[in-house]
Design an enzyme around this catalytic site. Structure first.
Site, PDB file in Angstrom:
ATOM      1  N   GLU A  89      -1.178  -2.131   1.457  1.00 24.20           N
ATOM      2  CA  GLU A  89      -0.293  -1.165   1.332  1.00 24.20           C
ATOM      3  C   GLU A  89       0.917  -1.569   1.962  1.00 24.20           C
ATOM      4  O   GLU A  89       1.008  -2.611   2.867  1.00 24.20           O
ATOM      5  CB  GLU A  89      -0.773   0.039   2.618  1.00 24.20           C
ATOM      6  CG  GLU A  89      -1.374   1.224   1.719  1.00 24.20           C
ATOM      7  CD  GLU A  89      -0.214   2.100   1.204  1.00 24.20           C
ATOM      8  OE1 GLU A  89       0.783   1.699   0.898  1.00 24.20           O
ATOM      9  OE2 GLU A  89      -0.571   3.280   1.293  1.00 24.20           O
ATOM     10  N   ASP A  90       2.341  -1.014   1.544  1.00 26.51           N
ATOM     11  CA  ASP A  90       3.518  -1.391   2.341  1.00 26.51           C
ATOM     12  C   ASP A  90       3.520  -0.865   3.601  1.00 26.51           C
ATOM     13  O   ASP A  90       3.925  -1.632   4.388  1.00 26.51           O
ATOM     14  CB  ASP A  90       4.494  -0.985   1.455  1.00 26.51           C
ATOM     15  CG  ASP A  90       4.581   0.412   1.016  1.00 26.51           C
ATOM     16  OD1 ASP A  90       3.490   1.279   1.229  1.00 26.51           O
ATOM     17  OD2 ASP A  90       5.589   0.992   0.539  1.00 26.51           O
ATOM     18  N   ASP A 129       1.938   5.281   7.370  1.00 19.91           N
ATOM     19  CA  ASP A 129       2.558   5.964   8.632  1.00 19.91           C
ATOM     20  C   ASP A 129       1.629   7.091   8.983  1.00 19.91           C
ATOM     21  O   ASP A 129       1.266   6.682  10.238  1.00 19.91           O
ATOM     22  CB  ASP A 129       3.627   6.552   7.569  1.00 19.91           C
ATOM     23  CG  ASP A 129       4.828   7.253   8.565  1.00 19.91           C
ATOM     24  OD1 ASP A 129       4.691   7.925   9.482  1.00 19.91           O
ATOM     25  OD2 ASP A 129       5.971   7.561   7.655  1.00 19.91           O
ATOM     26  N   PHE A 144      12.390   5.508   9.539  1.00 18.12           N
ATOM     27  CA  PHE A 144      12.333   5.373   8.105  1.00 18.12           C
ATOM     28  C   PHE A 144      12.821   3.906   7.835  1.00 18.12           C
ATOM     29  O   PHE A 144      13.914   3.700   8.302  1.00 18.12           O
ATOM     30  CB  PHE A 144      13.177   6.429   7.417  1.00 18.12           C
ATOM     31  CG  PHE A 144      12.664   6.497   5.724  1.00 18.12           C
ATOM     32  CD1 PHE A 144      11.344   6.816   5.550  1.00 18.12           C
ATOM     33  CD2 PHE A 144      13.531   5.977   4.915  1.00 18.12           C
ATOM     34  CE1 PHE A 144      11.102   7.131   4.154  1.00 18.12           C
ATOM     35  CE2 PHE A 144      13.036   5.947   3.715  1.00 18.12           C
ATOM     36  CZ  PHE A 144      12.073   6.109   3.064  1.00 18.12           C
ATOM     37  N   ARG A 178      14.404  -0.865  -3.205  1.00 19.57           N
ATOM     38  CA  ARG A 178      13.188  -1.646  -3.223  1.00 19.57           C
ATOM     39  C   ARG A 178      13.588  -3.008  -3.634  1.00 19.57           C
ATOM     40  O   ARG A 178      12.731  -4.113  -3.299  1.00 19.57           O
ATOM     41  CB  ARG A 178      12.247  -1.071  -4.666  1.00 19.57           C
ATOM     42  CG  ARG A 178      11.539   0.351  -4.380  1.00 19.57           C
ATOM     43  CD  ARG A 178      10.595   0.499  -5.196  1.00 19.57           C
ATOM     44  NE  ARG A 178      10.408   1.797  -5.592  1.00 19.57           N
ATOM     45  CZ  ARG A 178       9.452   2.605  -4.759  1.00 19.57           C
ATOM     46  NH1 ARG A 178       8.773   2.111  -4.027  1.00 19.57           N
ATOM     47  NH2 ARG A 178       9.163   3.924  -5.250  1.00 19.57           N
TER      48      ARG A 178
HETATM   49  P1  XMP Z   1       1.403   8.261   5.190  1.00 16.78           P
HETATM   50  O1  XMP Z   1       2.010   8.802   6.154  1.00 16.78           O
HETATM   51  O2  XMP Z   1       0.570   8.926   4.117  1.00 16.78           O
HETATM   52  O3  XMP Z   1       2.512   7.341   4.020  1.00 16.78           O
HETATM   53  O4  XMP Z   1       0.487   6.992   6.014  1.00 16.78           O
HETATM   54  C1  XMP Z   1       2.373   6.331   3.603  1.00 16.78           C
HETATM   55  C2  XMP Z   1       3.160   6.176   2.426  1.00 16.78           C
HETATM   56  O5  XMP Z   1       4.398   6.825   2.643  1.00 16.78           O
HETATM   57  C3  XMP Z   1       5.491   5.951   2.134  1.00 16.78           C
HETATM   58  N1  XMP Z   1       6.267   5.692   3.450  1.00 16.78           N
HETATM   59  C4  XMP Z   1       7.444   5.239   3.425  1.00 16.78           C
HETATM   60  N2  XMP Z   1       8.278   4.793   2.655  1.00 16.78           N
HETATM   61  N3  XMP Z   1       9.798   4.209   4.285  1.00 16.78           N
HETATM   62  C5  XMP Z   1       9.465   4.188   2.953  1.00 16.78           C
HETATM   63  O6  XMP Z   1      10.181   3.675   2.105  1.00 16.78           O
HETATM   64  C6  XMP Z   1       9.342   4.739   5.169  1.00 16.78           C
HETATM   65  O7  XMP Z   1       9.470   4.209   6.418  1.00 16.78           O
HETATM   66  C7  XMP Z   1       7.781   5.234   4.780  1.00 16.78           C
HETATM   67  N4  XMP Z   1       6.994   5.630   5.588  1.00 16.78           N
HETATM   68  C8  XMP Z   1       5.964   6.237   4.700  1.00 16.78           C
HETATM   69  C9  XMP Z   1       4.882   4.679   1.468  1.00 16.78           C
HETATM   70  O8  XMP Z   1       4.997   5.046   0.198  1.00 16.78           O
HETATM   71  C10 XMP Z   1       3.403   4.769   1.856  1.00 16.78           C
HETATM   72  O9  XMP Z   1       2.594   4.277   1.247  1.00 16.78           O
HETATM   73 MG    MG Z   2       7.254   5.011  -1.057  1.00 15.12          MG
END
Ligand code: XMP
Ligand code: MG
Length: 179
Positions: free
Chosen positions: A102-103, A106, A155, A168
């Site tokens: 995962e990138d 959150d 963010f 990206r």
């Molecule tokens: P959750 O909240 O489900 O979110 O854990 C995970 C996905 O949400 C995106 N995400 C972000 N993308 N900057 C981004 O560009 C951020 O700060 C951010 N926070 C969440 C991301 O795609 C991740 O897989």
């Molecule tokens: Mg995203």
């Protein structure tokens, strides 16, 4: 401080490309020590993880495979809470050692949802690796086994991460300026 404008928002340099690569080499080495000889399957969660996946795989010194899934929960800088599977798993993972890439984790909603799906396919083991986590938001919801960097609840974009499709391609990671 280096800044970039993405759509209507200004972001400032937060984690340099050099720092990212140092951490990726460390994680790649650790994964290779743990999984060498077991041909793990990396499952990369698109879109954000594609850059991280390419670098992690090349930092690994072992036989390994990769497959991609596409999940979506975010619109702009806000999570929608609803996770959609846009592209699903195209491989049989029964009995496989799976390493999810995962990138960013959150709220953990995306991963929780995906782990439930994975479980029904009967993998031998599931290891979670995320370049970034936001511990203030995640709390103990999901246990991430390898974390690149823990960051505050702001963010971020760059290195695969986007704000409404853009940014990206930036080599470094940038944080939203101000709030
Ligand atoms: P959750 O909240 O489900 O979110 O854990 C995970 C996905 O949400 C995106 N995400 C972000 N993308 N900057 C981004 O560009 C951020 O700060 C951010 N926070 C969440 C991301 O795609 C991740 O897989
Ligand atoms: Mg995203």
């Amino acid at each position: 401080m280096k800044e970039v404008k993405v759509h209507d928002k200004v972001f400032e340099l937060y984690i340099s490309a050099e720092k990212i690569q140092v951490r990726i080499d460390e994680i790649g080495k650790a994964l290779s020590e743990e999984f060498r000889g077991r041909n793990p399957l990396f499952v990369s969660i698109l879109n954000g993880s594609f850059v991280f996946t390419a670098d992690i795989m090349r930092a690994c010194d072992m036989d390994c495979e990769v497959s991609f899934v596409k999940l979506s929960s975010y619109q702009g800088t806000q999570t929608t809470g609803k996770i959609k599977t846009l592209i699903g798993l195209d491989m049989n993972i029964a009995g496989r050692e799976v390493i999810i890439l995962e990138d960013i984790v959150d709220t953990g909603n995306t991963l929780t949802h995906f782990l439930e799906i994975l479980d029904t396919y009967d993998p031998k083991s599931v290891t979670l690796v995320s370049l970034l986590t936001k511990p203030e938001v995640l709390k103990d919801k999901v246990k991430v086994d390898q974390i690149g960097f823990e960051i505050p609840n702001k963010f971020v974009v760059g290195y695969g991460l986007d704000y409404d499709g853009l940014a990206r391609n930036l080599k470094d990671i940038y944080q939203l300026k101000g709030g």
